[in-house]
Design an enzyme around this catalytic site. Structure first.
Site, PDB file in Angstrom:
ATOM      1  N   VAL A   1      30.864  46.420  43.217  1.00 51.20           N
ATOM      2  CA  VAL A   1      31.362  47.067  41.994  1.00 51.20           C
ATOM      3  C   VAL A   1      30.588  48.356  41.708  1.00 51.20           C
ATOM      4  O   VAL A   1      31.160  49.427  41.509  1.00 51.20           O
ATOM      5  CB  VAL A   1      31.270  46.093  40.788  1.00 51.20           C
ATOM      6  CG1 VAL A   1      31.505  46.814  39.460  1.00 51.20           C
ATOM      7  CG2 VAL A   1      32.281  44.962  40.964  1.00 51.20           C
TER       8      VAL A   1
ATOM      9  N   LEU B   1      51.587  33.733  45.456  1.00 51.28           N
ATOM     10  CA  LEU B   1      52.395  32.530  45.674  1.00 51.28           C
ATOM     11  C   LEU B   1      52.567  32.262  47.164  1.00 51.28           C
ATOM     12  O   LEU B   1      53.579  31.738  47.589  1.00 51.28           O
ATOM     13  CB  LEU B   1      53.765  32.685  45.001  1.00 51.28           C
ATOM     14  CG  LEU B   1      53.766  32.555  43.479  1.00 51.28           C
ATOM     15  CD1 LEU B   1      55.147  32.790  42.912  1.00 51.28           C
ATOM     16  CD2 LEU B   1      53.247  31.182  43.046  1.00 51.28           C
TER      17      LEU B   1
ATOM     18  N   CYS C   1      34.516  36.287  43.615  1.00 49.48           N
ATOM     19  CA  CYS C   1      34.907  36.201  42.197  1.00 49.48           C
ATOM     20  C   CYS C   1      35.617  34.897  41.830  1.00 49.48           C
ATOM     21  O   CYS C   1      35.117  34.143  41.003  1.00 49.48           O
ATOM     22  CB  CYS C   1      35.780  37.390  41.827  1.00 49.48           C
ATOM     23  SG  CYS C   1      34.851  38.927  41.822  1.00 49.48           S
TER      24      CYS C   1
ATOM     25  N   ALA D   1      51.185  30.177  50.167  1.00 50.40           N
ATOM     26  CA  ALA D   1      50.333  29.009  50.432  1.00 50.40           C
ATOM     27  C   ALA D   1      49.369  29.306  51.580  1.00 50.40           C
ATOM     28  O   ALA D   1      49.668  30.093  52.474  1.00 50.40           O
ATOM     29  CB  ALA D   1      51.204  27.815  50.776  1.00 50.40           C
TER      30      ALA D   1
HETATM   31  N1  LIG Z   1      33.095  42.127  44.025  1.00 49.55           N
HETATM   32  C1  LIG Z   1      34.208  42.213  43.318  1.00 49.55           C
HETATM   33  O1  LIG Z   1      35.322  42.336  43.855  1.00 49.55           O
HETATM   34  C2  LIG Z   1      34.154  42.160  41.818  1.00 49.55           C
HETATM   35  C3  LIG Z   1      35.313  42.496  41.085  1.00 49.55           C
HETATM   36  C4  LIG Z   1      35.258  42.431  39.700  1.00 49.55           C
HETATM   37  C5  LIG Z   1      34.102  42.047  39.071  1.00 49.55           C
HETATM   38  N2  LIG Z   1      32.994  41.705  39.791  1.00 49.55           N
HETATM   39  C6  LIG Z   1      31.781  41.325  39.067  1.00 49.55           C
HETATM   40  O2  LIG Z   1      30.893  42.440  39.116  1.00 49.55           O
HETATM   41  C7  LIG Z   1      29.536  41.990  39.220  1.00 49.55           C
HETATM   42  C8  LIG Z   1      28.898  42.580  40.469  1.00 49.55           C
HETATM   43  O3  LIG Z   1      29.588  42.063  41.591  1.00 49.55           O
HETATM   44  P1  LIG Z   1      29.334  42.628  43.062  1.00 49.55           P
HETATM   45  O4  LIG Z   1      30.311  41.956  43.951  1.00 49.55           O
HETATM   46  O5  LIG Z   1      29.271  44.109  43.010  1.00 49.55           O
HETATM   47  O6  LIG Z   1      27.856  42.048  43.321  1.00 49.55           O
HETATM   48  P2  LIG Z   1      26.894  42.400  44.543  1.00 49.55           P
HETATM   49  O7  LIG Z   1      26.117  41.167  44.784  1.00 49.55           O
HETATM   50  O8  LIG Z   1      27.668  43.015  45.640  1.00 49.55           O
HETATM   51  O9  LIG Z   1      25.945  43.532  43.955  1.00 49.55           O
HETATM   52  C9  LIG Z   1      25.009  43.329  42.970  1.00 49.55           C
HETATM   53  C10 LIG Z   1      23.873  44.329  43.169  1.00 49.55           C
HETATM   54  O10 LIG Z   1      22.980  44.250  42.055  1.00 49.55           O
HETATM   55  C11 LIG Z   1      21.668  44.446  42.551  1.00 49.55           C
HETATM   56  N3  LIG Z   1      20.715  43.953  41.554  1.00 49.55           N
HETATM   57  C12 LIG Z   1      20.406  42.686  41.230  1.00 49.55           C
HETATM   58  N4  LIG Z   1      19.514  42.656  40.223  1.00 49.55           N
HETATM   59  C13 LIG Z   1      19.256  43.944  39.892  1.00 49.55           C
HETATM   60  C14 LIG Z   1      18.430  44.570  38.934  1.00 49.55           C
HETATM   61  N5  LIG Z   1      17.699  43.849  38.076  1.00 49.55           N
HETATM   62  N6  LIG Z   1      18.405  45.908  38.876  1.00 49.55           N
HETATM   63  C15 LIG Z   1      19.152  46.662  39.746  1.00 49.55           C
HETATM   64  N7  LIG Z   1      19.948  46.116  40.668  1.00 49.55           N
HETATM   65  C16 LIG Z   1      20.002  44.777  40.751  1.00 49.55           C
HETATM   66  C17 LIG Z   1      21.655  43.708  43.871  1.00 49.55           C
HETATM   67  O11 LIG Z   1      20.604  44.131  44.710  1.00 49.55           O
HETATM   68  C18 LIG Z   1      23.043  44.070  44.422  1.00 49.55           C
HETATM   69  O12 LIG Z   1      23.008  45.241  45.207  1.00 49.55           O
HETATM   70  C19 LIG Z   1      29.612  40.462  39.201  1.00 49.55           C
HETATM   71  O13 LIG Z   1      29.450  40.026  37.890  1.00 49.55           O
HETATM   72  C20 LIG Z   1      31.022  40.174  39.688  1.00 49.55           C
HETATM   73  O14 LIG Z   1      31.491  38.936  39.218  1.00 49.55           O
HETATM   74  C21 LIG Z   1      33.012  41.783  41.153  1.00 49.55           C
END
Ligand SMILES: NC(=O)c1ccc[n+]([C@@H]2O[C@H](COP(=O)([O-])OP(=O)(O)OC[C@H]3O[C@@H](n4cnc5c(N)ncnc54)[C@H](O)[C@@H]3O)[C@@H](O)[C@H]2O)c1
Length: 441
Positions: free
Chosen positions: A11, A250, A260, A252
């Site tokens: 993200v 939809l 997520c 299967a």
């Molecule tokens: N991946 C997706 O498709 C997606 C889509 C929508 C929402 N989200 C949500 O977005 C959020 C992030 O997801 P993601 O897939 O990008 O996660 P990710 O694990 O790919 O990335 C998270 C990053 O945060 C960093 N991090 C952790 N603690 C930290 C800190 N204290 N300071 C700075 N950096 C720190 C990690 O090193 C990592 O690079 C989650 O809550 C997820 O549910 C993800």
């Protein structure tokens, strides 16, 4: 306008590069120094279409990455994009989020700021963050992310809606600064939904849980369809022609995976429990999904061979979905583990190089190390199919486009187990393959 993005994963990295493409001065912050080093040299740390090309355009111009939080002091807007994985009990684990908030607090200074929560967080979290930052000139805004890995860049520039949750929806002046960042989208007519923090936080969980429920629903129906000899593809297609139902989600298959849906469905169930409620629907969505891959193995693969021990399988697709390298909760990996535990030899393939690399690393570095001895990840489809006793489709790629007539000459036994119902069974059968899909044979 100066922007800091905390967490440069799937993200945060898209957010950082996307905002710099819109012309903002962006600093991406991550505690992972190896990531920072790579990103500053213009190398993407994950696979996403267009990402590396775009990163190279803006790095050292209006985009930089660091593991220091100092830039917060000078930023107008801070996006929090750290992971909120599942804890041992199925709750969202907020340790990364609260640790990031504490770091923000240290560098916040006197300059007014908007802190935007893009991470998926349980209802009530923004209120808690505001409490932690109450002594500072800070607005906290919930802005859940809806991007889809694989087409994340497109989703960044063409979102279907932007949800903004604020402390007091009657006083939307608090979003003025953020609206300036999102002006580009407003001009393009993207709808904005302005709500309370709690509503915004719940929109995200409800959306993911609903999509997951659609998948579990069709998977449940597919088991019945299998027994009565109905064609689940046609069932899903015809259902989707009804506007009220819609055609997506939809199809299967062996179930949903990814970073997520699995964790968000579980976390929503846990949030119900924390208020002494039980969501039977959400729990059912989750339990159908948990057994779907095993059901496929038992009822399709094992049923055909009796015993898979010593048999060699090509598993096509490794990441949880096409065009990503993300293996988190990948059903392909679950299936590989089941096969390996049952004594099979597995040859794995994914079109995305980083997905193949991540799979090798996973089995070299983790608990699954011992299982990895019977697993071979190959760079070419032809090599993967050579001499196998069965082919398993595990990711929703358009594998149908391959030349299955020629590929048939490579395999030991031309049998295909289509775990994603993506293949044209009629054509395959006419070529001499034995075909097993889900919901029809
Ligand atoms: N991946 C997706 O498709 C997606 C889509 C929508 C929402 N989200 C949500 O977005 C959020 C992030 O997801 P993601 O897939 O990008 O996660 P990710 O694990 O790919 O990335 C998270 C990053 O945060 C960093 N991090 C952790 N603690 C930290 C800190 N204290 N300071 C700075 N950096 C720190 C990690 O090193 C990592 O690079 C989650 O809550 C997820 O549910 C993800």
């Amino acid at each position: 306008m100066k922007i800091s993005v905390i967490g440069t994963g799937y993200v945060g990295l898209i957010q950082s590069v996307g905002l710099s493409k819109l012309g903002f001065e962006v600093t991406g912050i991550d505690i992972d120094e190896r990531k920072i080093k790579k990103l500053n040299s213009g190398i993407s740390t994950l696979h996403e279409e267009q990402l590396e090309e775009e990163l190279k355009l803006f790095i050292n111009e209006n985009l930089k990455f660091t593991s220091s939080y100092e830039s917060i002091n000078d930023s107008n807007i801070v996006f929090l994009c750290v992971g909120t994985p599942q804890d041992d009990f199925g709750n969202a684990d907020l340790k990364f989020l609260y640790s990031a908030v504490e770091s923000v607090k240290k560098y916040i200074g006197d300059k007014p700021k908007t802190v935007v929560i893009k991470s998926t967080v349980p209802v009530g979290t923004c209120r808690k963050i505001k409490e932690i930052l109450k002594d500072y000139p800070v607005e906290v805004i919930s802005n859940p992310e809806f991007l889809r890995e694989g087409i994340a860049f497109k989703d960044f520039f063409e979102p279907e809606r932007i949800v903004l949750g604020v402390e007091n929806p009657e006083n939307i002046e608090t979003i003025n600064l953020l609206k300036r960042v999102y002006n580009h989208f407003e001009k393009k007519g993207v709808p904005f939904v302005i709500s309370s923090w709690e509503t915004s936080e719940l929109i995200k969980y409800a959306s993911n849980a609903f999509l997951a429920t659609k998948i579990s629903f069709i998977n449940e129906i597919s088991k019945f369809s299998d027994i009565v000899g109905a064609d689940i593809k046609t069932v899903g297609k015809a259902m989707g022609m009804d506007d009220r139902i819609g055609p997506k989600f939809l199809n299967a298959g062996i179930g949903y995976g990814g970073s997520c849906f699995p964790k968000d469905v579980k976390a929503l169930g846990k949030q119900f429990e924390s208020f002494e409620l039980e969501s039977k629907l959400i729990n059912a969505t989750e339990s159908i999904n948990q057994t779907q891959t095993t059901w496929f193995f038992e009822n399709k693969i094992k049923k055909y061979y009796g015993d898979v021990s010593g048999k060699t399988f090509a598993v096509l697709g490794l990441a949880f979905k096409p065009f990503t390298d993300d293996l988190r909760e990948s059903k392909a990996i679950e299936l590989i583990n089941i096969l390996l535990k049952n004594g099979a030899i597995v040859k794995g393939f994914d079109y995305i190089e980083k997905a193949r690399e991540n799979t090798i690393n996973k089995y070299t570095l983790s608990d699954s190390k011992s299982l990895g001895y019977s697993l071979h990840i190959l760079d070419e489809l032809n090599d993967t199919l050579f001499n196998v006793d069965g082919i398993i489709i595990a990711t929703e790629y358009d594998f149908d486009k391959e030349n299955w007539s020629e590929l048939k000459n490579l395999v030991n036994n031309p049998v295909i187990f289509d775990g994603k119902n993506v293949m044209d069974s009629k054509t395959l059968k006419s070529l001499g393959y034995t075909y097993f899909g889900i919901g029809k044979n």
